[in-house]
Every structure is written in C-alpha cells, then in structure tokens.
Scaffold this motif. Structure first.
Motif, PDB file in Angstrom:
ATOM      1  N   TYR A   1      -5.488   3.014  -1.972  1.00 59.05           N
ATOM      2  CA  TYR A   1      -6.798   2.754  -1.376  1.00 59.05           C
ATOM      3  C   TYR A   1      -7.716   3.941  -1.683  1.00 59.05           C
ATOM      4  CZ  TYR A   1     -10.362   1.490   2.043  1.00 59.05           C
ATOM      5  OH  TYR A   1     -11.548   1.154   2.644  1.00 59.05           O
TER       6      TYR A   1
ATOM      7  N   ARG B   1       0.853  -1.200   0.000  1.00 61.63           N
ATOM      8  CA  ARG B   1       0.000   0.000   0.000  1.00 61.63           C
ATOM      9  C   ARG B   1       0.876   1.233   0.000  1.00 61.63           C
ATOM     10  NH1 ARG B   1      -4.340   2.442   4.344  1.00 61.63           N
ATOM     11  NH2 ARG B   1      -2.418   2.896   5.470  1.00 61.63           N
TER      12      ARG B   1
ATOM     13  N   ALA C   1      -3.641   6.446   0.356  1.00 55.54           N
ATOM     14  CA  ALA C   1      -5.079   6.304   0.585  1.00 55.54           C
ATOM     15  C   ALA C   1      -5.703   7.687   0.506  1.00 55.54           C
ATOM     16  CB  ALA C   1      -5.357   5.668   1.940  1.00 55.54           C
TER      17      ALA C   1
ATOM     18  N   ASP D   1      -7.385   0.209  -5.498  1.00 59.67           N
ATOM     19  CA  ASP D   1      -8.111  -0.604  -4.523  1.00 59.67           C
ATOM     20  C   ASP D   1      -9.427   0.095  -4.197  1.00 59.67           C
ATOM     21  OD1 ASP D   1      -9.157  -1.738  -2.228  1.00 59.67           O
ATOM     22  OD2 ASP D   1      -7.280  -1.758  -1.113  1.00 59.67           O
TER      23      ASP D   1
END
Length: 280
Positions: free
Chosen positions: A144, A113, A116, A174
C-alpha cells in the motif's frame, strides 16, 4: 310578475403553464424511476431470487442487493478465474474452510497485503502468506503506497518483507491516495522509482492496483507498460474490461473461514493463462 334571475357562470381558475410543467416533469421523473426499478429487478431476477429466497438467514441479510450483484457478475464470468484479497483487517482466518464463494465458484488465488508506507508491515502477512501456500492458493503480495513518503524506502520495506517463490504472482503496487505535499508529476516520479526498484530486485515487472477513476485519470497512459488490477464496485458494471488484468468487483463478499467482509476479484483469462502470469 317575478323577476327572472340570470345566473352568472362559475369562474374557473386558470391553471398556469408553470403548474402544468411541474406536474409533467414530476410524472416523467416518477415514470423513469419506476422503469429503472422494474428493469433492474428483471435483470437481476435470478440473483435476487437466489439471495432473497434461499439465503435470508445468512449474514448478508442487510446487504442483499450487493450480494445479488456478486451473483450476477460471477454468472457473467463463468469462464474466468475468481480470487480474493485479505489483510490484517480480516482478522484471524480459518484457511481450511476457504474454498469457494457460496459453494458456487471456486476460489483459486489470493492477494495479501504485505506492507504499507516506509515502515508498516501487515500484522497478519506472515501468517496469511504461509497459509495461502499451504492451502494451494496462487498467492500475491501487495504494497500500500503512501504518496507523501519516500518511494525507495517504501520499496525497501516491501523487499525486506516479501520473499517470492516459484508460482507466486509478481509484486503489486497499490496506489489509491492523492498526494498532499507534492504535485501529481512528482507522485508519478516516485511511483516509477518504486516500480523500477521492485523490478530490479525480483526480476519481474510489478502489477499496479488502483480504482478505475485513478487508473483512467493518469495511470493508464503514463504507465502503459504495466498491467493493472482495477477496482470498480459500481452496481451497474457487470463485465471486466479488456485492459484490466484483474478486476476487484466487490468489497462485500462473505466467505466461509473469514468473519469479515472480503474483496472479490476476477482474472481476465483462463486458469492456464493465470499460471503463465506467475513467477518462474
């Protein structure tokens, strides 16, 4: 002369049809449940024996059935490539120790990751990104997506954070959440804007990650030009589907070098095919 007493026959209670139906239904349910348990035990016998007999002293003592499924799925995909994915939630990772799942299946790739939303950068991304490369994992970065934040600002956050090199996977979007303040159609517009921006910057078509329900509900048809990394942890699902590029089949793996539980993934192809997927 004594009187002869005639005894009346005992009164038998009538069993109602409702009572009989109740017991029949109960017996049927118990029988089916028992049959399912026996079938599951037989099907997973090798996996159960492996994890219960030889791994009882391990960290997964409380979660044996999940580990048995991992064993079974890996056994079914011996010709495929296996990897994992991490974020800051896995804490400090000892990359030197990571090489396989229980010394049974080698780990060859990792998704990390990166960002986000429109402003979050994973606190472990820089460290994980560097270490994955140094320890010869094919690496990929994912974003994200937050449905209620501006899609182009989110794309810029990822672009600012992630510098791809030759041999890396394409960027991954994602998407797992439904929007709170907009319609599904508006969400689709935002996702397409994000994907287009990423494609234009990196000159490679992104991969989309989502759960199977989300994928089948609206992503599969609407975004058919993209490839998909799909999550499904269902105990009874043991085989990757033809239209999944990657399958995240468990979130409960234990890997040496990582103290927290880890997601496991299978690539729907051979090691050679996996290399063709990477950035040139």
């Amino acid at each position: 002369m004594a009187k002869t007493t005639t005894r009346k026959p005992p009164i038998r209670k009538k069993t109602s049809k409702k009572t009989n139906s109740f017991f029949s239904a109960k017996f049927f349910i118990i029988s089916i449940s028992f049959l399912l348990i026996v079938t599951a035990v037989f099907h997973y016998r090798n996996a159960i024996l492996y994890y219960f007999s030889f791994k009882s002293d391990k960290i997964y003592k409380e979660d044996k059935m999940a580990q048995a499924r991992i064993f079974q799925v890996l056994k079914n995909h011996q010709d495929k490539v296996v990897g994992f994915d991490v974020s800051q939630f896995q804490g400090n990772i000892n990359w030197k120790e990571i090489d396989s799942v229980e010394h049974l299946v080698p780990l060859q790739f990792v998704f990390i990751r990166a960002t986000a939303g429109n402003d979050k950068v994973d606190s472990k991304f820089k460290e994980n990104w560097k270490n994955a490369k140094e320890h010869n994992f094919i690496r990929g970065a994912y974003h994200y997506y937050r449905p209620n934040e501006n899609s182009l600002e989110q794309a810029n956050n990822f672009i600012k954070t992630v510098k791809l090199q030759k041999g890396d996977f394409p960027p991954v979007l994602d998407i797992e959440q439904l929007p709170k303040n907009q319609s599904i159609d508006s969400l689709k517009v935002g996702l397409k804007r994000f994907l287009k921006k990423i494609d234009e910057h990196y000159k490679v078509k992104p991969i989309i990650y989502s759960g199977e329900k989300y994928y089948t509900s609206f992503l599969k048809e609407e975004f058919s030009e993209y490839t998909f990394w799909v999550a499904n942890y269902n105990f009874w699902v043991e085989d990757i589907k033809d239209d999944w590029l990657f399958w995240q089949f468990s979130e409960k793996a234990s890997i040496e070098g990582i103290t927290e539980k880890v997601d496991l993934n299978i690539y729907n192809g051979t090691p050679k095919m996996l290399l063709y997927l990477t950035v040139e």
